[in-house]
Design a protein around this motif. Structure first.
Motif, PDB file in Angstrom:
ATOM      1  N   THR A 150      40.954  46.526  45.957  1.00 15.33           N
ATOM      2  CA  THR A 150      42.235  47.231  45.900  1.00 15.33           C
ATOM      3  C   THR A 150      43.477  46.106  45.637  1.00 15.33           C
ATOM      4  OG1 THR A 150      41.585  48.859  47.270  1.00 15.33           O
ATOM      5  CG2 THR A 150      44.226  48.491  47.195  1.00 15.33           C
ATOM      6  N   ASP A 151      43.337  44.809  46.169  1.00 13.16           N
ATOM      7  CA  ASP A 151      44.287  43.835  45.823  1.00 13.16           C
ATOM      8  C   ASP A 151      44.050  43.575  44.354  1.00 13.16           C
ATOM      9  OD1 ASP A 151      45.770  43.003  48.324  1.00 13.16           O
ATOM     10  OD2 ASP A 151      43.778  42.136  48.968  1.00 13.16           O
ATOM     11  N   LEU A 152      42.879  43.640  43.749  1.00 17.28           N
ATOM     12  CA  LEU A 152      42.588  43.251  42.451  1.00 17.28           C
ATOM     13  C   LEU A 152      43.735  44.248  41.572  1.00 17.28           C
ATOM     14  CD1 LEU A 152      41.663  41.744  40.039  1.00 17.28           C
ATOM     15  CD2 LEU A 152      39.614  42.963  40.219  1.00 17.28           C
ATOM     16  N   ALA A 153      43.521  45.529  41.747  1.00 22.67           N
ATOM     17  CA  ALA A 153      43.930  46.427  41.117  1.00 22.67           C
ATOM     18  C   ALA A 153      45.462  46.400  41.281  1.00 22.67           C
ATOM     19  CB  ALA A 153      43.694  47.946  41.964  1.00 22.67           C
ATOM     20  N   ALA A 154      46.114  45.963  42.286  1.00 22.10           N
ATOM     21  CA  ALA A 154      47.453  45.866  42.480  1.00 22.10           C
ATOM     22  C   ALA A 154      47.952  44.732  41.777  1.00 22.10           C
ATOM     23  CB  ALA A 154      47.801  45.622  43.863  1.00 22.10           C
ATOM     24  N   ALA A 155      47.093  43.634  41.689  1.00 24.56           N
ATOM     25  CA  ALA A 155      47.464  42.284  40.819  1.00 24.56           C
ATOM     26  C   ALA A 155      47.362  42.481  39.413  1.00 24.56           C
ATOM     27  CB  ALA A 155      46.652  41.319  41.292  1.00 24.56           C
ATOM     28  N   MET A 156      46.420  43.387  38.980  1.00 23.56           N
ATOM     29  CA  MET A 156      46.320  43.672  37.522  1.00 23.56           C
ATOM     30  C   MET A 156      47.523  44.353  37.175  1.00 23.56           C
ATOM     31  SD  MET A 156      42.453  44.632  36.684  1.00 23.56           S
ATOM     32  CE  MET A 156      42.131  46.178  37.336  1.00 23.56           C
ATOM     33  N   ALA A 157      48.137  45.384  38.082  1.00 24.71           N
ATOM     34  CA  ALA A 157      49.170  46.178  37.507  1.00 24.71           C
ATOM     35  C   ALA A 157      50.680  45.258  37.669  1.00 24.71           C
ATOM     36  CB  ALA A 157      49.309  47.364  38.634  1.00 24.71           C
ATOM     37  N   LEU A 158      50.630  44.485  38.846  1.00 22.52           N
ATOM     38  CA  LEU A 158      51.968  43.899  38.970  1.00 22.52           C
ATOM     39  C   LEU A 158      51.980  42.298  38.540  1.00 22.52           C
ATOM     40  CD1 LEU A 158      52.473  45.017  42.745  1.00 22.52           C
ATOM     41  CD2 LEU A 158      53.434  45.856  40.842  1.00 22.52           C
ATOM     42  N   GLY A 159      50.927  41.715  38.428  1.00 24.52           N
ATOM     43  CA  GLY A 159      50.797  40.269  37.974  1.00 24.52           C
ATOM     44  C   GLY A 159      51.485  39.339  39.386  1.00 24.52           C
TER      45      GLY A 159
ATOM     46  N   LYS B  51      29.386  49.351  32.502  1.00 26.52           N
ATOM     47  CA  LYS B  51      29.927  50.250  31.410  1.00 26.52           C
ATOM     48  C   LYS B  51      31.495  50.598  31.775  1.00 26.52           C
ATOM     49  CE  LYS B  51      28.960  54.445  28.882  1.00 26.52           C
ATOM     50  NZ  LYS B  51      28.658  55.867  29.030  1.00 26.52           N
ATOM     51  N   VAL B  52      31.812  50.795  32.915  1.00 32.31           N
ATOM     52  CA  VAL B  52      33.151  51.179  33.356  1.00 32.31           C
ATOM     53  C   VAL B  52      33.789  49.539  32.947  1.00 32.31           C
ATOM     54  CG1 VAL B  52      34.555  51.439  35.293  1.00 32.31           C
ATOM     55  CG2 VAL B  52      32.584  52.587  35.111  1.00 32.31           C
ATOM     56  N   VAL B  53      33.412  48.638  33.217  1.00 34.53           N
ATOM     57  CA  VAL B  53      34.087  47.267  33.187  1.00 34.53           C
ATOM     58  C   VAL B  53      34.298  47.137  31.589  1.00 34.53           C
ATOM     59  CG1 VAL B  53      33.902  44.898  33.441  1.00 34.53           C
ATOM     60  CG2 VAL B  53      33.153  46.451  35.414  1.00 34.53           C
TER      61      VAL B  53
ATOM     62  N   ILE C 257      39.222  49.261  39.123  1.00 31.27           N
ATOM     63  CA  ILE C 257      39.763  49.923  38.070  1.00 31.27           C
ATOM     64  C   ILE C 257      39.998  51.324  38.328  1.00 31.27           C
ATOM     65  CG2 ILE C 257      38.942  50.983  35.836  1.00 31.27           C
ATOM     66  CD1 ILE C 257      37.154  48.342  35.241  1.00 31.27           C
ATOM     67  N   GLN C 258      39.239  51.969  39.240  1.00 33.05           N
ATOM     68  CA  GLN C 258      39.536  53.352  39.797  1.00 33.05           C
ATOM     69  C   GLN C 258      40.866  53.262  40.462  1.00 33.05           C
ATOM     70  OE1 GLN C 258      36.036  54.622  42.222  1.00 33.05           O
ATOM     71  NE2 GLN C 258      37.481  55.694  43.437  1.00 33.05           N
ATOM     72  N   GLU C 259      41.211  52.436  41.290  1.00 33.88           N
ATOM     73  CA  GLU C 259      42.451  52.181  42.166  1.00 33.88           C
ATOM     74  C   GLU C 259      43.522  51.670  41.047  1.00 33.88           C
ATOM     75  OE1 GLU C 259      42.442  52.740  45.524  1.00 33.88           O
ATOM     76  OE2 GLU C 259      40.627  53.637  44.732  1.00 33.88           O
ATOM     77  N   PHE C 260      43.445  51.017  40.132  1.00 34.69           N
ATOM     78  CA  PHE C 260      44.342  50.619  39.085  1.00 34.69           C
ATOM     79  C   PHE C 260      44.842  52.271  38.520  1.00 34.69           C
ATOM     80  CE2 PHE C 260      45.292  49.747  34.644  1.00 34.69           C
ATOM     81  CZ  PHE C 260      46.407  49.025  34.947  1.00 34.69           C
ATOM     82  N   ARG C 261      44.229  53.126  38.260  1.00 38.36           N
ATOM     83  CA  ARG C 261      44.261  54.359  37.671  1.00 38.36           C
ATOM     84  C   ARG C 261      45.074  55.040  38.475  1.00 38.36           C
ATOM     85  NH1 ARG C 261      42.316  53.213  32.686  1.00 38.36           N
ATOM     86  NH2 ARG C 261      39.974  53.338  32.355  1.00 38.36           N
ATOM     87  N   ARG C 262      44.942  55.057  39.989  1.00 38.13           N
ATOM     88  CA  ARG C 262      45.447  55.714  40.679  1.00 38.13           C
ATOM     89  C   ARG C 262      46.846  55.213  40.983  1.00 38.13           C
ATOM     90  NH1 ARG C 262      43.412  55.106  46.466  1.00 38.13           N
ATOM     91  NH2 ARG C 262      45.338  56.341  46.905  1.00 38.13           N
ATOM     92  N   ILE C 263      47.181  54.017  40.685  1.00 42.40           N
ATOM     93  CA  ILE C 263      48.659  53.447  40.749  1.00 42.40           C
ATOM     94  C   ILE C 263      49.473  54.018  39.545  1.00 42.40           C
ATOM     95  CG2 ILE C 263      50.139  51.117  40.269  1.00 42.40           C
ATOM     96  CD1 ILE C 263      47.776  49.776  41.623  1.00 42.40           C
TER      97      ILE C 263
ATOM     98  N   ASN D 111      34.530  41.357  38.859  1.00 48.27           N
ATOM     99  CA  ASN D 111      33.033  41.144  38.196  1.00 48.27           C
ATOM    100  C   ASN D 111      32.304  42.689  37.998  1.00 48.27           C
ATOM    101  OD1 ASN D 111      31.978  41.962  40.854  1.00 48.27           O
ATOM    102  ND2 ASN D 111      32.242  39.750  41.212  1.00 48.27           N
ATOM    103  N   ASP D 112      31.026  42.792  38.014  1.00 46.87           N
ATOM    104  CA  ASP D 112      30.691  44.288  37.666  1.00 46.87           C
ATOM    105  C   ASP D 112      30.571  44.947  38.983  1.00 46.87           C
ATOM    106  OD1 ASP D 112      28.957  41.973  38.006  1.00 46.87           O
ATOM    107  OD2 ASP D 112      27.269  43.267  37.595  1.00 46.87           O
ATOM    108  N   ILE D 113      30.594  44.202  40.275  1.00 51.10           N
ATOM    109  CA  ILE D 113      30.660  44.819  41.358  1.00 51.10           C
ATOM    110  C   ILE D 113      32.073  45.420  41.719  1.00 51.10           C
ATOM    111  CG2 ILE D 113      29.876  44.629  43.921  1.00 51.10           C
ATOM    112  CD1 ILE D 113      27.567  43.122  43.257  1.00 51.10           C
ATOM    113  N   THR D 114      33.007  44.346  41.807  1.00 46.14           N
ATOM    114  CA  THR D 114      34.215  44.612  42.499  1.00 46.14           C
ATOM    115  C   THR D 114      35.239  45.070  41.485  1.00 46.14           C
ATOM    116  OG1 THR D 114      35.012  42.307  41.757  1.00 46.14           O
ATOM    117  CG2 THR D 114      34.043  42.581  44.142  1.00 46.14           C
ATOM    118  N   ALA D 115      35.013  45.163  40.125  1.00 43.30           N
ATOM    119  CA  ALA D 115      36.073  45.684  39.049  1.00 43.30           C
ATOM    120  C   ALA D 115      36.022  47.226  39.108  1.00 43.30           C
ATOM    121  CB  ALA D 115      35.766  44.829  37.700  1.00 43.30           C
TER     122      ALA D 115
END
Ligand code: SF4
Lengths: 420, 168
Positions: free
Chosen positions: A142-151, A80-82, A43-49, A35-39
């Motif tokens: 951070t878990d969301l970021a990892a899951a977005m990357a890996l599924g 806006k980031v989301v 997204i920032q962590e997703f980029r770091r991956i 959501n708009d608080i957690t995403a």
């Protein structure tokens, strides 16, 4: 070997024959949510991956719902980031203001959740989807970021506590009262790290809206997930919504439970949770005189059509107490429109309520109904922690929609039958 | 692994994420800004007085409530070196590991340590020493998988490694 429904879903997504409580498993996820608080943080962590694309643009859902329509410049920047990430990644399930809803009302309604699926969301109330016989749990950014990357995500298989509800629910008593009563019995850490399986004749006779309310608050007892065995009610609910194949899992008759609670609900009264804990629960007859300044009907707990109907039944032809603000927030755009068609919105406006576009709003002290010091609110939301709806010296009392509506009319916490 | 040392800040049971960082400040994820409001609704003086290295000591179910990672982030950003609690809520527990905030589960330490006590924590062995009272407590061992994440330097690095990328 026998397993519970939770164990079966985890085993299936881990590609294993069987799993046991305590076992760490790496599981495939069917859907991930932010959501708009957690995403923004995810997204920032997703980029770091350092990966370019999410694992599947149809399985990453982003719903800006907490601080929308944007309440200030900073929250507009977050949203806006989301939004930009959703466009960049070509996400099919991004929901904009005017077409959105509170995430946990929206996803089941839009058919994004099916029985037997495994869903993780960067929001603690992701456990709501267990109402459809899915495994769903909340994680951080951070878990969301990892899951977005890996599924995929790693999870510990939780032991299950089974709750069996017998008897006949009295009038004006519903899912919210059952779950408040249950949390009152086991405490805010009574199911810490565990699965709560809701079963029995009362659950079988309960609508999907009521089940969603119950599973929603599993996290308020510390649970990893709440789950309801899928049945005819589930199938009727997903008909026309879910268009992909799904699987129904059921606990084996001899599945192992860490504990089993049996409740007879025939004499249950509407329940109210006093500040500052969802476990601080009393039946309505023991509430005493508690004057209120505001009432909120909405949230991912009780912002669905059935909740609005219940509130409207109490409010029809009545006026909100002159010293009270009543704020009604339909959970999604669809629910809003249905309520409009059924004349519920008219009833609320006639009564003198403010009706808002779908948003989390006051539920987490965001906007649309913040409390001043010393103010008291009765809300159909799920948390009444210190400062949850505004000033740290304000108070939130939790109840179902009927009690909240009756309280708005009488200016004090009241039972619905006092209004009739 | 390093030893951590600082003064104890004592809190009760069921310290929820709204107390750790109220939602009214969640319109940003800037750690420095979050740090300014850390623990505000539990102890408004905390953020102004906490010193680098200090330790939060709490009762059962620390971090219950929301999934906001802003909670461990705020704690870390205000200089707290580690959180010791009788038990942790599960999402907070994951989040703390994922962002590299050391946390230790020890009912003994949670009961024995008082406000202001000087505490030393050996993360490797899980030993907590109360220098003020001359007492020692044991923390529950960190699950092996969590140790792997810590050793990798957090979940993001762990995932990068899995994907065959260099650490960041
Ligand atoms: S309605 Fe309240 S509890 Fe539900 S997702 Fe929004 S803020 Fe969280």
């Amino acid at each position: 070997m026998s397993m519970t429904i939770t164990e079966k879903i985890l085993a299936a997504h881990a590609g294993l024959e069987r799993v046991e409580p305590g076992q760490l498993v790496n599981v495939r996820v069917d859907l991930v949510l932010g959501n708009d608080i957690t995403a923004p943080m995810a997204i920032q962590e997703f980029r770091r991956i350092g990966v370019e694309r999410v694992f599947d643009p149809e399985r990453v859902v982003l719903v800006p719902d907490h601080f929308v329509p944007n309440k200030d410049i900073k929250s507009a920047e977050q949203a806006k980031v989301v939004r930009e990430f959703a466009r960049e990644q070509g996400l099919t399930h991004y929901y904009e203001v005017g077409r959105m809803g509170i995430e946990h009302c929206l996803l089941p309604e839009q058919g994004l959740v099916a029985p037997g699926e495994l869903i993780i969301g960067a929001d603690s109330h992701t456990c709501t989807y267990g109402a459809l016989g899915a495994f769903a749990t909340g994680v951080g950014s951070t878990d969301l970021a990892a899951a977005m990357a890996l599924g995929e995500i790693w999870l510990k298989v939780p032991p299950t506590i089974k709750f069996v509800y017998h008897g006949q629910l009295p009038p004006w008593v519903g899912g919210k009262d059952l779950i408040l009563y249950t949390i009152g019995k086991i405490g805010v850490d009574g199911a810490r790290y565990k699965a709560m399986e809701f079963t029995g004749p009362v659950i079988e006779g309960m609508s999907m809206d009521g089940r969603l309310t119950m599973a929603n608050m599993a996290v308020e007892a510390g649970a990893k997930n709440g789950i309801v065995p899928p049945d005819g009610v589930t199938l009727r609910y997903i008909e026309g919504r879910v268009k992909r194949p799904y699987r129904l899992y059921h606990s084996d008759p001899d599945a192992r439970y860490e504990e089993v609670y049996e409740f007879d609900v025939s004499g249950l009264e509407p329940q109210v949770a006093f500040p500052h804990s969802p476990a601080n629960v009393r039946p309505i007859s023991e509430v005493g005189l508690v004057e209120i300044h505001q009432a909120v009907i909405g949230s991912c707990t009780n912002g669905r059509l059935e909740d609005l109907r219940e509130a409207a039944r109490v409010l029809k032809g009545k006026k909100v107490h002159p010293y009270v603000r009543l704020i009604v927030i339909p959970g999604t755009q669809e629910i809003y429109r249905a309520a409009l068609r059924e004349g519920l919105i008219e009833i609320f406006l006639e009564a003198g309520a403010a009706v808002s576009t779908p948003t989390c709003g006051p539920c987490l002290g965001g906007h649309m109904g913040i409390l001043a010091a010393g103010e008291r609110c009765i809300a159909t939301t799920n948390r009444n922690f210190v400062g949850r709806m505004g000033h740290p010296e304000s108070e939130v009392y939790l109840s179902g929609p009927a009690v909240a509506a009756a309280s708005a009319v009488l200016g004090r916490i009241a039972a619905p039958w006092e209004v009739q | 692994m390093e030893k951590l040392r600082g003064r104890a800040w004592k809190f009760g049971h069921d310290i929820d994420t709204d107390m750790i960082i109220p939602a009214r400040y969640l319109n940003t994820s800037d750690p420095a800004e979050l740090a300014r409001h850390c623990m505000e609704d539990a102890d408004p003086s905390f953020a102004g007085r906490v010193q680098p290295g200090d330790v939060i000591v709490a009762g059962r179910n620390f971090g219950c409530g929301s999934s906001r990672e802003h909670a461990p982030l705020a704690i870390k950003a205000c200089g707290v070196s580690c959180v010791i609690a009788a038990s942790f809520a599960r999402i907070f527990y994951r989040n703390a590991f994922n962002i590299g905030l050391p946390i230790l589960e020890s009912p003994e330490a949670a009961a024995g340590i008082r406000q202001g006590d000087e505490v030393e924590v050996d993360l490797g062995s899980g030993t907590i020493t109360n220098l003020t009272r001359g007492e020692q407590y044991r923390a529950a061992p960190v699950p092996p998988f969590m140790q792997e994440i810590i050793a990798a330097g957090g979940l993001i690095n762990y995932v990068r490694r899995r994907l065959g990328k260099d650490e960041v």
